[in-house]
Design a protein around this motif. Structure first.
Motif, PDB file in Angstrom:
ATOM      1  N   GLY A 170     -73.150  13.628 -13.253  1.00  0.00           N
ATOM      2  CA  GLY A 170     -73.553  12.272 -12.894  1.00  0.00           C
ATOM      3  C   GLY A 170     -72.515  11.246 -13.285  1.00  0.00           C
ATOM      4  O   GLY A 170     -72.839  10.222 -13.867  1.00  0.00           O
ATOM      5  N   PHE A 171     -71.266  11.480 -12.924  1.00  0.00           N
ATOM      6  CA  PHE A 171     -70.119  10.807 -13.527  1.00  0.00           C
ATOM      7  C   PHE A 171     -69.561   9.663 -12.692  1.00  0.00           C
ATOM      8  O   PHE A 171     -68.466   9.169 -12.956  1.00  0.00           O
ATOM      9  N   GLY A 172     -70.259   9.192 -11.678  1.00  0.00           N
ATOM     10  CA  GLY A 172     -69.703   8.203 -10.769  1.00  0.00           C
ATOM     11  C   GLY A 172     -69.289   6.910 -11.424  1.00  0.00           C
ATOM     12  O   GLY A 172     -68.400   6.220 -10.931  1.00  0.00           O
ATOM     13  N   GLY A 185     -66.582   2.010 -10.547  1.00  0.00           N
ATOM     14  CA  GLY A 185     -67.537   2.459 -11.556  1.00  0.00           C
ATOM     15  C   GLY A 185     -68.982   2.188 -11.196  1.00  0.00           C
ATOM     16  O   GLY A 185     -69.791   1.875 -12.066  1.00  0.00           O
ATOM     17  N   ASN A 186     -69.335   2.312  -9.915  1.00  0.00           N
ATOM     18  CA  ASN A 186     -70.701   2.049  -9.425  1.00  0.00           C
ATOM     19  C   ASN A 186     -71.065   0.571  -9.429  1.00  0.00           C
ATOM     20  O   ASN A 186     -72.208   0.220  -9.157  1.00  0.00           O
ATOM     21  N   TRP A 187     -70.132  -0.299  -9.790  1.00  0.00           N
ATOM     22  CA  TRP A 187     -70.467  -1.720  -9.768  1.00  0.00           C
ATOM     23  C   TRP A 187     -70.653  -2.192  -8.322  1.00  0.00           C
ATOM     24  O   TRP A 187     -71.449  -3.080  -8.051  1.00  0.00           O
ATOM     25  N   TYR A 188     -69.909  -1.586  -7.411  1.00  0.00           N
ATOM     26  CA  TYR A 188     -69.976  -1.947  -5.998  1.00  0.00           C
ATOM     27  C   TYR A 188     -70.289  -0.738  -5.136  1.00  0.00           C
ATOM     28  O   TYR A 188     -70.056   0.408  -5.525  1.00  0.00           O
ATOM     29  N   ARG A 189     -70.804  -0.981  -3.956  1.00  0.00           N
ATOM     30  CA  ARG A 189     -70.803  -0.034  -2.843  1.00  0.00           C
ATOM     31  C   ARG A 189     -70.532  -0.858  -1.595  1.00  0.00           C
ATOM     32  O   ARG A 189     -71.274  -1.785  -1.282  1.00  0.00           O
ATOM     33  N   GLY A 190     -69.429  -0.558  -0.928  1.00  0.00           N
ATOM     34  CA  GLY A 190     -69.073  -1.309   0.251  1.00  0.00           C
ATOM     35  C   GLY A 190     -68.861  -2.785  -0.004  1.00  0.00           C
ATOM     36  O   GLY A 190     -69.030  -3.617   0.887  1.00  0.00           O
ATOM     37  N   SER A 297     -75.844  15.244  -7.987  1.00  0.00           N
ATOM     38  CA  SER A 297     -77.209  15.412  -7.484  1.00  0.00           C
ATOM     39  C   SER A 297     -77.424  14.522  -6.270  1.00  0.00           C
ATOM     40  O   SER A 297     -76.832  13.443  -6.145  1.00  0.00           O
ATOM     41  N   TRP A 298     -78.277  14.997  -5.354  1.00  0.00           N
ATOM     42  CA  TRP A 298     -78.441  14.326  -4.066  1.00  0.00           C
ATOM     43  C   TRP A 298     -79.067  12.943  -4.192  1.00  0.00           C
ATOM     44  O   TRP A 298     -78.786  12.062  -3.381  1.00  0.00           O
ATOM     45  N   TYR A 299     -79.922  12.750  -5.167  1.00  0.00           N
ATOM     46  CA  TYR A 299     -80.572  11.445  -5.301  1.00  0.00           C
ATOM     47  C   TYR A 299     -80.026  10.679  -6.502  1.00  0.00           C
ATOM     48  O   TYR A 299     -80.758  10.081  -7.269  1.00  0.00           O
ATOM     49  N   ASP A 300     -78.698  10.706  -6.626  1.00  0.00           N
ATOM     50  CA  ASP A 300     -78.015   9.928  -7.657  1.00  0.00           C
ATOM     51  C   ASP A 300     -77.271   8.784  -6.988  1.00  0.00           C
ATOM     52  O   ASP A 300     -76.989   8.814  -5.781  1.00  0.00           O
ATOM     53  N   VAL A 301     -76.924   7.793  -7.788  1.00  0.00           N
ATOM     54  CA  VAL A 301     -76.272   6.603  -7.256  1.00  0.00           C
ATOM     55  C   VAL A 301     -74.827   6.869  -6.843  1.00  0.00           C
ATOM     56  O   VAL A 301     -74.248   6.114  -6.060  1.00  0.00           O
ATOM     57  N   SER A 302     -74.240   7.952  -7.326  1.00  0.00           N
ATOM     58  CA  SER A 302     -72.786   8.115  -7.206  1.00  0.00           C
ATOM     59  C   SER A 302     -72.379   9.385  -6.466  1.00  0.00           C
ATOM     60  O   SER A 302     -71.266   9.863  -6.632  1.00  0.00           O
ATOM     61  N   THR A 303     -73.241   9.906  -5.618  1.00  0.00           N
ATOM     62  CA  THR A 303     -72.982  11.203  -4.993  1.00  0.00           C
ATOM     63  C   THR A 303     -71.685  11.203  -4.190  1.00  0.00           C
ATOM     64  O   THR A 303     -70.850  12.108  -4.339  1.00  0.00           O
ATOM     65  N   GLY A 304     -71.503  10.221  -3.309  1.00  0.00           N
ATOM     66  CA  GLY A 304     -70.328  10.207  -2.443  1.00  0.00           C
ATOM     67  C   GLY A 304     -69.012  10.221  -3.185  1.00  0.00           C
ATOM     68  O   GLY A 304     -68.164  11.102  -2.953  1.00  0.00           O
ATOM     69  N   VAL A 455     -80.651   6.276  -6.542  1.00  0.00           N
ATOM     70  CA  VAL A 455     -80.532   5.205  -7.527  1.00  0.00           C
ATOM     71  C   VAL A 455     -80.630   5.759  -8.945  1.00  0.00           C
ATOM     72  O   VAL A 455     -80.962   6.921  -9.164  1.00  0.00           O
ATOM     73  N   CYS A 456     -80.368   4.886  -9.887  1.00  0.00           N
ATOM     74  CA  CYS A 456     -80.699   5.147 -11.278  1.00  0.00           C
ATOM     75  C   CYS A 456     -80.780   3.820 -12.018  1.00  0.00           C
ATOM     76  O   CYS A 456     -80.288   2.799 -11.534  1.00  0.00           O
ATOM     77  N   CYS A 457     -81.441   3.855 -13.148  1.00  0.00           N
ATOM     78  CA  CYS A 457     -81.252   2.848 -14.191  1.00  0.00           C
ATOM     79  C   CYS A 457     -81.748   1.449 -13.847  1.00  0.00           C
ATOM     80  O   CYS A 457     -81.282   0.476 -14.429  1.00  0.00           O
TER      81      CYS A 457
END
Length: 623
Positions: A170-172, A185-190, A297-304, A455-457
């Motif tokens: 879960g290292f995204g 660091g997951n702060w953004y997506r697109g 994991s498939w339902y994590d925030v950082s899969t891609g 998602v998470c958190c």
């Protein structure tokens, strides 16, 4: 009366937890030397609180090392503390020293903490200190999930000789720019702010006026103090779903009386800010030469971005490095790998028996890289192990996406009325000719709310996983495009790509997309989702605003999944302009967004015609 019963039950839980921890400590004491609150010095003089558990005897042993911002004080209550002792017991039994350390500025560690910004040299200095100890054989393996994983990739780039291998889960949040992803660091997506860090910081950030242990306190003093003072803040409970709705974003934590120092500087940091390069994020131009076992994991925030990093390392110019990368993809939420059961339910969807013997994988991995075991031990570990939802089975592959995968193109089509589940939106295999555009109004005051997802958190704001999306699809500001029922069973495994042709009367807006498995009875389970802020459509180093009446091409950041669409199921995508509060709302003004309190309604259009063929590309596994 009910409150008294609740408090009694809560007290009983703490007592049981305390008994469990004391039993673990007693069992550990029989086989291990326990050395707690060792203050490990960094090169700038800051000392990091470290607990060391190592086998009794004189033989030098390898080290399994976990560094974390979370509280592992074994004299307190809580799952993290009990789990730390259990992990220590497990690793010591197997002939390893287990070392857990707090990041600088956390709990008993000295210095100032900065999310995503702790110096890389802290990891390097810790490796040097551990490898010099008489009880160490000079081999160190790092392990952890989420915040205990996110530092591992960047410190690996420093190539410390003692850092022999890593296990990252879960290292995204440790990934900056990699391939098609620039999430910082997951702060953004697109280019859209992911609000998970807002909620997470409220729960974990320590106040600048927190109590501190005096500099230079001895180990004896720290051990004694830790029995009575945990240094763990107790944050008042907050309805995060309501809290995240506050505007402006800059005042969000202040509005709930949260700690603000880190958030204040992060919320105004844009995707191309040079500060992203000064902290602990790994970027694709940094060297990497370590064996890596990657857990996604498939339902994590950082899969891609996690999968993109694995693929980048598999293309390493050094074959030895490329061949020492392995991947597991589970159908679970963030860091829930070992919680899979024989009936694993994620959200509302039963995904079957998703169990896997993770500990056996860890054992073999570190046996080879830390103890010098035969490389043959890895021969029976598949390069890629992935769980296919719908089929509800673990599968293996030599690559990601799996070998034999071919992209199938679906075009968006409608008569201009794709709005909602009851519209006429379709996914078709031939390019449309003269379809009129689909139009919807996106109102930031009434955004599409996140329902399930990757998602998470976020506290109570978003519950992750797969949920029937039909109640959301009743909204007129969601465009729905659905294929014909599939004529045969179809495995979709890999990256899902989408190209949209869009226009708007706003200077800036967002476009969101969601991939869905539609069952014959109409149940519509979400698989993955993404978003793109229009101003960043041509890159994150520049902002380019829209002009009314002009059509723009947008390449969405890829989605990822492995899902088995059975015969009779249909493939669906939803398109809208918000997915809140997973992503912060675009206020459509073209302003900073983070310091604004009022938005404007955007009239947005999705074009699909011969000239503007909006499409989605689906990875189909040919078997």
């Amino acid at each position: 009366m009910y409150i008294r019963k609740f408090l009694l039950l809560l007290s009983l839980c703490f007592v049981i937890s305390g008994f469990a921890q004391e039993e673990l400590l007693e069992e550990l004491g029989e086989i291990a030397i326990i050395d707690q609150k060792v203050m490990m010095p960094m090169r700038d003089g800051v000392r990091l609180a470290t607990d060391i558990y190592r086998p009794k005897g004189t033989e030098a042993v390898p080290v399994v090392f976990s560094r974390t911002p979370y509280n592992f004080n074994t004299w307190g209550d809580g799952e993290m503390r009990t789990r730390t002792l259990q992990q220590a017991l497990d690793w010591v039994r197997k002939g390893y020293a287990y070392v857990v350390q707090n990041e600088r500025g956390r709990y008993f560690s000295e210095g100032e903490w900065d999310i995503l910004g702790v110096p890389l040299t802290d990891g390097y200095d810790a490796f040097s200190w551990l490898s010099r100890q008489s009880w160490s054989n000079g081999k160190i393996g790092t392990i952890g999930c989420s915040s205990t994983a996110e530092w591992q990739m960047a410190v690996a780039s420093l190539d410390h000789p003692a850092h022999a291998a890593l296990i990252a889960q879960g290292f995204g949040a440790g990934v900056g720019k990699v391939g098609r992803f620039n999430e910082q660091g997951n702060w953004y997506r697109g280019g859209a702010h992911q609000m998970l860090f807002t909620a997470w910081l409220y729960g974990v950030e320590h106040d600048k006026f927190k109590p501190r242990i005096p500099a230079g306190a001895s180990q004896e003093d720290l051990i004694r103090i830790s029995r009575f003072y945990d240094l763990a803040p107790e944050n008042p409970r907050v309805d995060m779903k309501e809290a995240l709705s506050h505007l402006p974003l800059t005042d969000l934590l202040q509005n709930i009386k949260g700690k603000r120092e880190i958030f204040d500087k992060m919320i105004i940091r844009k995707p191309n800010d040079p500060a992203w390069r000064t902290g602990g994020l790994y970027h694709e131009d940094m060297p990497f030469n370590k064996p890596g076992f990657w857990f996604v994991s498939w339902y994590d925030v950082s899969t891609g971005p996690n999968l993109e990093l694995f693929n980048k390392l598999r293309q390493h110019p050094d074959p030895a490095v490329a061949d020492s990368q392995f991947l597991v993809i589970a159908p679970t939420l963030h860091c829930r790998y070992t919680r899979a059961t024989e009936n694993t339910v994620v959200g509302e969807r039963n995904l079957g028996d998703a169990r896997l013997d993770y500990y056996k994988l860890y054992d073999k991995w570190f046996e080879v890289w830390l103890k010098g075991g035969s490389p043959d031990l890895l021969d029976d570990i598949p390069r890629v192990q992935y769980y296919t939802m719908g089929l509800n089975q673990w599968q293996t592959s030599t690559s990601w996406p799996p070998e034999g995968t071919q992209m199938k193109r679906y075009y968006l089509s409608s008569n201009g009325r794709a709005n909602s589940l009851y519209g006429d939106g379709k996914l078709i295999e031939t390019k449309p000719e003269n379809d009129p555009a689909d139009t919807y109004a996106y109102d930031p005051e009434n955004p599409v709310y996140s329902y399930g997802g990757n998602v998470c958190c976020t506290g109570n704001a978003v519950e992750g996983g797969a949920f029937d999306q039909r109640k959301m699809e009743a909204r007129n500001d969601i465009l729905v495009y659905t294929s014909q029922p599939l004529e045969e069973d179809t495995e979709v495994s890999g990256f899902i790509e989408a190209t949209l042709f869009v226009s708007s009367d706003a200077r800036d807006t967002d476009f969101s997309i969601k991939l869905i498995d539609v069952y014959p009875d109409g149940t519509a389970y979400n698989l993955d989702e993404t978003i793109q802020r229009a101003r960043y459509r041509n890159g994150y180093d520049k902002e380019q605003f829209m002009k009314a009446g002009e059509v723009y091409k947008i390449e969405m950041s890829p989605m990822s999944t492995s899902n088995y669409f059975k015969k009779g199921h249909r493939i669906r995508i939803e398109i809208s302009s918000s997915n809140f509060p997973r992503f912060a709302r675009n206020l459509n003004t073209g302003g900073n967004n983070y310091d604004e309190t009022e938005g404007v309604i955007a009239i947005n259009n999705i074009h699909h015609s011969a000239k503007y063929p909006s499409e989605i590309r689906i990875p189909i596994v040919q078997k």
